[in-house]
Each structure stands twice: as structure tokens, then as C-alpha cells.
Write an enzyme that holds these catalytic residues in place. Structure first.
Site, short mmCIF file in Angstrom:
data_model
loop_
_atom_site.label_atom_id
_atom_site.label_comp_id
_atom_site.label_asym_id
_atom_site.label_seq_id
_atom_site.Cartn_x
_atom_site.Cartn_y
_atom_site.Cartn_z
N SER A 95 0.83 -1.20 0.00
CA SER A 95 0.00 0.00 0.00
C SER A 95 0.87 1.26 0.00
O SER A 95 1.73 1.41 -0.86
CB SER A 95 -0.96 -0.05 1.20
OG SER A 95 -1.96 0.91 1.10
N ASP A 217 -10.00 -4.13 -5.98
CA ASP A 217 -9.43 -3.47 -4.80
C ASP A 217 -10.02 -2.07 -4.72
O ASP A 217 -9.77 -1.22 -5.58
CB ASP A 217 -7.89 -3.40 -4.96
CG ASP A 217 -7.19 -2.78 -3.76
OD1 ASP A 217 -7.87 -2.20 -2.89
OD2 ASP A 217 -5.95 -2.87 -3.71
N HIS A 245 -7.53 -5.38 -0.51
CA HIS A 245 -6.31 -4.56 -0.53
C HIS A 245 -5.13 -5.23 0.16
O HIS A 245 -4.05 -4.65 0.21
CB HIS A 245 -6.62 -3.22 0.15
CG HIS A 245 -5.57 -2.18 -0.04
ND1 HIS A 245 -5.13 -1.77 -1.28
CD2 HIS A 245 -4.84 -1.45 0.86
CE1 HIS A 245 -4.20 -0.84 -1.15
NE2 HIS A 245 -3.99 -0.64 0.14
#
Length: 267
Positions: A95, A217, A245
Site C-alpha cells: 500500500s 481493490d 487490498h
């Protein structure tokens, strides 16, 4: 300063193997990697850590000034690399940490030989000709909700971020991780994350790069993966048969296999 204690650094895997430095995202800690570590550790030396303000890192080392920008998190990475004298590192960032890795590699290119960007997003807010997945009002509302009731926000948002409604235990785990984070530190990290714009930094990447995305996502839609791939010449884009995610939790075998295949080609 004892960097290993400050960032709760742990080292496992095959001594002398390709070094993988695994970096968690917002609201998480190194425990989020636990399902991929056994497979990665067979052929790699795996270094895990918690950013200051997360997990079991030293909370006394936190300051809003430092950790109010992604550069502060990149400095944690560089401090660990220097303390352990790590070189030829493949940085695996989940991320927002994917962009932290980009910053760290630009500052100390001699230490890094590759980047793995897991569900990356250089900007979460839509812009002209760019889809980040959120409108500016959406992000402001998200941050206001987080700041007014962090625990309530965590309980509502973590399952959405995780996806995989048919596997509620995954959302529950992410909720617990969010709720274990100090709310004041989490608020700063959230603003740093969701208001960031690292698109211009992508052009600095000069090492082999793997972009790992999920087929669905809500935080980093596939348009973002395509953008990152196009912005980094020679990068490889792999779409995992996974949703949500956090593929290191929802599809650990596929995630570990993609990383291992990449490192074999990147060396």
C-alpha cells in the site's frame, strides 16, 4: 539509538540469501506478513519491522513532525538498512509503503536492487486524467470520520478495505490491527497516506520493479496499477487472482510465489 528496538526489527530466513525488506501499510504492522514469510524465508533472508507509531515499535520515538510526511517513514527504512548494513535489498512495500520504498531507493540507491509494490497507490484522490479511486470530498469525509471516532471508523472501514466478505475473519483481523494502533498516531499516518501525491517520484525508480495488484481493490483500483506500471519503465505488472487490498492475507501463496519469481529474475 537502538534502531532494532525502535522499529521492532526481526530477521529470519536463509542467511546469505537475497535480502527482502518487508514494509507494512497504514494501520498494520509486521504481523500482516506472517502468512507469506515461511515461503519467502526458504530462499531469502527476510527482514521485518514496524514503523514508529505502529505495532511494537517504540512509541517514545514518534513525533508528528517526522511522521507527518512519507519522508519520515522512508528514513525509518534507511535507518534499518544502515544499522543492519543491508545491501542488494529487494524492498517489498504494501500500500502506501510502496511509495515509501520509492523514496528510500532514491535517497540510497546503493542499498536497493529491486522494488515489489503490493497494491500501490501514488495518489488516492482523483485528478485530471488520473483515477485514484476517491474524490477529494470522499477523502476529507473519511479523515473527518477517522478523527472524530477512530475505533468506530476502524470497525466500519477495515472490512471494506480487506474485501473478501465471504471470509469475515480477514476483516476482523484488520479491524483488530487498526484498533491496536494509537489513535493520535494513526490520525497523522492517515493524513500522510491519503493526502499524499507521489506520482512525480515514480520517475526516479531505477531498479527492477514488480507491481502486484488485485483484480478487485477498492483502495487501489486497477487503473492505479496500470498507471504505476506505465510510469516505471521496464516494470512488471502482475494481477493476482485475489480481491481486497491485502493479498498477503487473502492470497498468501500467490503473493509469495509472485515475489519469489520476481527475485529470481531480478538478481
Amino acid at each position: 539509538m537502538d534502531i532494532r528496538r525502535r522499529n521492532n526489527v526481526t530477521v529470519t530466513g536463509r542467511a546469505g540469501g537475497q535480502v527482502l525488506l518487508l514494509a507494512h501499510g497504514f494501520g498494520c504492522d509486521q504481523n500482516m506478513w506472517r502468512l507469506v514469510v515461511p515461503a519467502l524465508a526458504r530462499d531469502h533472508q527476510v527482514v521485518l519491522f514496524d514503523y514508529v507509531g505502529s505495532g511494537h515499535a517504540d512509541p517514545d520515538a514518534w513525533s508528528e513532525q517526522r511522521y507527518g510526511s512519507l519522508e519520515g517513514y522512508a528514513q525509518d527504512v534507511l535507518d534499518i538498512c544502515e544499522d543492519l548494513d543491508l545491501r542488494d535489498v529487494v524492498f517489498v512495500g504494501h500500500s502506501v509503503s510502496a511509495m515509501v520504498g520509492v523514496l528510500a531507493a532514491a535517497q540510497a540507491p546503493q542499498r536497493f536492487s529491486g522494488l515489489v509494490m503490493v497494491a500501490p497507490s501514488p495518489r488516492y484522490i482523483d485528478d485530471d486524467g488520473y483515477r485514484g479511486g476517491f474524490g477529494a470530498d470522499d477523502i476529507e469525509e473519511l479523515l473527518e470520520s477517522l478523527e472524530s471516532n477512530y475505533l468506530g471508523w476502524s470497525a466500519a472501514m477495515a472490512p471494506v478495505i480487506m474485501g473478501n466478505e465471504d471470509r469475515p475473519e480477514l476483516g476482523e483481523e484488520l479491524t483488530a490491527s487498526f484498533c491496536a494502533t494509537d489513535p493520535d498516531m494513526a490520525r497523522v499516518f492517515a493524513r500522510t497516506t491519503f493526502l499524499s501525491d507521489s506520482r512525480a517520484d515514480l520517475k526516479t525508480v531505477a531498479v527492477p520493479t514488480l507491481v502486484l495488484e488485485c483484480r478487485q481493490d477498492v483502495i487501489a483500483p486497477r487503473e492505479v496499477g496500470a498507471y504505476v506500471h506505465a510510469a516505471i519503465p521496464g516494470s512488471r505488472l502482475v494481477t493476482l487472482e485475489a480481491t481486497g487490498h491485502c493479498p498477503q492475507l487473502s492470497a498468501p501463496q500467490a503473493t509469495a510465489a509472485a515475489i519469489t519469481e520476481f527475485t529470481g529474475g531480478a538478481r
